[in-house]
Scaffold this active site. Structure first.
Site, PDB file in Angstrom:
ATOM      1  N   GLU A 209       1.118  -1.178   0.190  1.00 32.49           N
ATOM      2  CA  GLU A 209       0.151   0.148  -0.083  1.00 32.49           C
ATOM      3  C   GLU A 209       1.063   0.957  -0.356  1.00 32.49           C
ATOM      4  OE1 GLU A 209      -2.613  -0.626   3.142  1.00 32.49           O
ATOM      5  OE2 GLU A 209      -3.876  -2.327   1.953  1.00 32.49           O
TER       6      GLU A 209
ATOM      7  N   GLU B 289      -5.271  -8.536  -1.004  1.00 29.25           N
ATOM      8  CA  GLU B 289      -5.593  -8.433  -0.121  1.00 29.25           C
ATOM      9  C   GLU B 289      -6.841  -7.652   0.477  1.00 29.25           C
ATOM     10  OE1 GLU B 289      -3.072  -6.417   3.368  1.00 29.25           O
ATOM     11  OE2 GLU B 289      -4.538  -5.961   4.095  1.00 29.25           O
TER      12      GLU B 289
HETATM   13  C1  LIG Z   1      -7.611   3.900   5.741  1.00 29.06           C
HETATM   14  C2  LIG Z   1      -7.697   2.302   4.959  1.00 29.06           C
HETATM   15  C3  LIG Z   1      -9.183   2.363   4.015  1.00 29.06           C
HETATM   16  C4  LIG Z   1      -8.609   1.396   3.326  1.00 29.06           C
HETATM   17  O1  LIG Z   1      -9.253   1.009   1.852  1.00 29.06           O
HETATM   18  O2  LIG Z   1      -8.155   0.277   3.630  1.00 29.06           O
HETATM   19  C5  LIG Z   1      -6.598   0.500   4.697  1.00 29.06           C
HETATM   20  C6  LIG Z   1      -5.807  -0.658   4.643  1.00 29.06           C
HETATM   21  C7  LIG Z   1      -4.563  -0.698   6.207  1.00 29.06           C
HETATM   22  O3  LIG Z   1      -4.307  -1.483   6.005  1.00 29.06           O
HETATM   23  C8  LIG Z   1      -4.223  -3.108   5.601  1.00 29.06           C
HETATM   24  O4  LIG Z   1      -5.555  -3.652   5.344  1.00 29.06           O
HETATM   25  C9  LIG Z   1      -5.408  -4.382   6.828  1.00 29.06           C
HETATM   26  C10 LIG Z   1      -5.765  -3.584   7.946  1.00 29.06           C
HETATM   27  O5  LIG Z   1      -6.252  -2.314   7.871  1.00 29.06           O
HETATM   28  O6  LIG Z   1      -6.824  -4.189   9.087  1.00 29.06           O
HETATM   29  C11 LIG Z   1      -3.944  -4.164   7.560  1.00 29.06           C
HETATM   30  O7  LIG Z   1      -4.767  -5.569   9.135  1.00 29.06           O
HETATM   31  C12 LIG Z   1      -2.713  -4.601   6.553  1.00 29.06           C
HETATM   32  O8  LIG Z   1      -1.550  -4.951   6.991  1.00 29.06           O
HETATM   33  C13 LIG Z   1      -2.733  -3.649   5.540  1.00 29.06           C
HETATM   34  O9  LIG Z   1      -2.218  -4.117   4.480  1.00 29.06           O
HETATM   35  C14 LIG Z   1      -5.579   0.510   6.879  1.00 29.06           C
HETATM   36  C15 LIG Z   1      -6.290   1.806   6.317  1.00 29.06           C
HETATM   37  C16 LIG Z   1      -6.953   1.331   5.237  1.00 29.06           C
END
Ligand SMILES: Cc1cc(=O)oc2cc(O[C@@H]3O[C@H](C(=O)O)[C@@H](O)[C@H](O)[C@H]3O)ccc12
EC number: 3.2.1.167
Length: 527
Positions: free
Chosen positions: A212, A329
């Protein structure tokens, strides 16, 4: 007309008003399935992730990760091993936010602390941590022994400088942007890849770069140009290191939230890329109280979600683009999911719909966040007892083949239907999701098109509680035996002269072994 759905609610209405409306209210919903496939997934389309969050990772006062990080997960646990082996091969993607804070040990004499410490003053709010060579060996042993395939997420921030800049527009301060600039220092990744080849780790199906960092910026922005240069470097490295190996793993990037402009430029600059991967959290935040409603009304199928899938499909479909699309993911709700939602029956309304919809839009692989860890694990954090979505994933994997058939429903909004060529027969498998809490869905299957017999796999929650962690298959509770063996998932055989009935708020896989009219689903003899 081969395939019809009657909404019971509408018929009840009609009977109660029969003297007034006659047959006018007896609405019939028609479902059509196109005979020729419109898309094709990988054979092992169902994939699951293992992340890196430590036990101290909390969201909204809930700390659901325990020891589920691939740095400290008990890889000898019997339930995990059995659960993974059921899919053999299960595609396992290793990565997540902290992959860009992970360093790899390069010699057994080197100190290597595998703990990510919370520190809000640091990038991504955590310290660095180290993957030891011994642990990497254990992970590879696990992959080998469970018959899985690995996709490993490399640290793409190494060597880059993270810059924080204020945004000022028309004299007004609008906030900050965080970007990573400069060249990727690939030396540590190069070491890990070389080490893996030397050890003969052939089950590594792909190397992915960064988590990301590009796309729609969440935390740290990287330009499409820099990201494409880094992916090119990774491709060169992998080509060189694997030159005598016969097969080469896939180069996968950028693992970001889709943004049309960013992805178009990135893919244009990456002609060698094998997989363009994107992440999706289209239920919203794990702290949202309205998730139940979002799931039942399927409002996660909003314009933004559709445009992300369609946008990427259009980009990769252009002539000259080699890359295919994966969901690298997807966990439903971001920030670790939500306890009582992401780990219960109701989450299947999101998961099964997303598996179906993504396949229709030619996504080759769909990685569920997570195998275990957070609230959205297929297996509960700590106990590893399968959550309802685990069984849905397994039924999908066993029954839905790679060829995707387009379905069309006319006249109802509360039912979603997906169809694929069957995995192991010449027939087809359909998946019906009834989002209606009041009415059954009744479907007639014309034996001249669908064959005389069918096998039903009907998933319902225990005690009709949509937020149950327990699920029934054809009325029988699914549970592990005392030694942690995954239960058999047996169908109920029915005659197609009788209507199919999908209960309110439930899911049904229906295998139609044939002979059917779907000639594209016929397998070559002996397969
Ligand atoms: C704020 C936010 C929006 C979005 O659409 O996606 C996203 C993804 C994020 O991190 C990833 O998602 C998981 C999670 O937030 O549950 C994490 O556990 C993972 O390691 C990340 O790849 C964060 C925030 C957002």
């Amino acid at each position: 007309m081969g395939f019809q759905v009657w909404q019971k609610g509408l018929c009840v209405l009609c009977f109660s008003l029969i003297f007034i409306c006659g047959v006018i209210g007896e609405e019939t919903t028609i479902v059509k399935i196109e005979e020729n496939p419109v898309a094709q997934t990988d054979e092992n389309y169902v994939c699951a992730t293992l992340d890196l969050w430590p036990p101290t990772k909390c969201n909204y006062g809930n700390c659901p990760w325990g020891k589920s990080s691939f740095l400290n997960l008990d890889l000898n646990n019997n339930i995990i091993r059995n659960a993974v082996k059921e899919f053999a091969p299960l595609k396992l993607r290793f990565g997540g936010t902290l992959q860009d804070r992970l360093v790899y040990q390069t010699s057994r004499d080197e100190p290597c602390d595998s703990t990510f410490y919370n520190n809000t003053n640091l990038i991504l709010d955590f310290s660095h941590a180290c993957l030891s060579l011994d642990r990497w060996d254990e992970i590879n042993q696990f992959i080998l022994e469970t018959g899985s395939e690995a996709v490993f997420g490399l640290n793409a921030l190494r060597g880059k400088t993270v810059e924080i800049k204020g945004i000022i527009k028309d004299g007004q301060y609008l906030g900050e942007t965080t970007t990573a600039v400069g060249e990727w220092d690939y030396s540590n990744s190069k070491f890990l890849i070389e080490y893996s080849v030397k050890k003969g780790y052939k089950h590594i199906r792909g190397w992915t770069l960064g988590n990301e960092l590009g796309g729609r910026t969440l935390f740290i922005g990287v330009s499409p140009e820099d990201c494409a240069n880094d992916a090119k470097k990774l491709h060169e490295l992998v080509k060189e290191i694997y030159q005598d190996q016969g097969t080469m793993p896939l180069i996968i990037a950028p693992g970001a939230i889709f943004d049309l402009e960013w992805y178009t430029e990135f893919i244009d600059r990456s002609p060698e890329l094998h997989v363009a991967t994107h992440h999706m959290y289209n239920l919203g935040s794990g702290g949202d109280d309205a998730l139940k409603d979002v799931l039942l009304t399927a409002s996660f199928f909003d314009e933004e979600t559709k445009s992300m899938f369609e946008g990427l499909q259009k980009i990769v479909d252009r002539p000259g683009t080699k890359a295919v699309a994966w969901i690298g993911e997807a966990g439903g709700a971001f920030n670790s999911g939500q306890d009582g939602i992401s780990n219960t029956f109701i989450n299947g309304f999101w998961y099964l719909n997303m598996l179906g919809y993504s396949a229709l839009l030619d996504t080759k692989t769909f990685c569920r966040q997570t195998l275990t860890g957070g609230n959205y694990g297929l297996l509960q954090t700590g106990t590893y007892i399968p959550n309802p979505d685990y069984y849905s994933a397994l039924l999908w994997h066993r029954l839905m083949g790679s060829k995707v058939l387009k379905t069309e429903i006319v006249g109802t909004k509360n039912v979603y239907i997906y169809a694929h060529c069957a995995k192991k027969s010449n027939g087809i498998t359909i998946l019906v999701l009834n989002h209606d809490g009041e009415s059954s869905v009744k479907i007639s299957l014309d034996p001249s098109k669908y064959g005389s017999k069918r096998e039903e796999y009907h998933l319902t929650p225990v005690n009709n509680n949509l937020q149950s962690r327990l699920v029934k298959l054809n009325g029988e509770l699914l549970h592990l035996d005392p030694s942690g063996v995954i239960p058999a998932l047996n169908p109920v055989e029915k005659d197609n002269s009788k209507q199919l009935e999908v209960a309110p708020y439930s899911f049904m896989f229906v295998h139609l072994p044939g002979p059917t009219k779907f000639s594209a689903c016929e397998k070559p003899a002996g397969k």
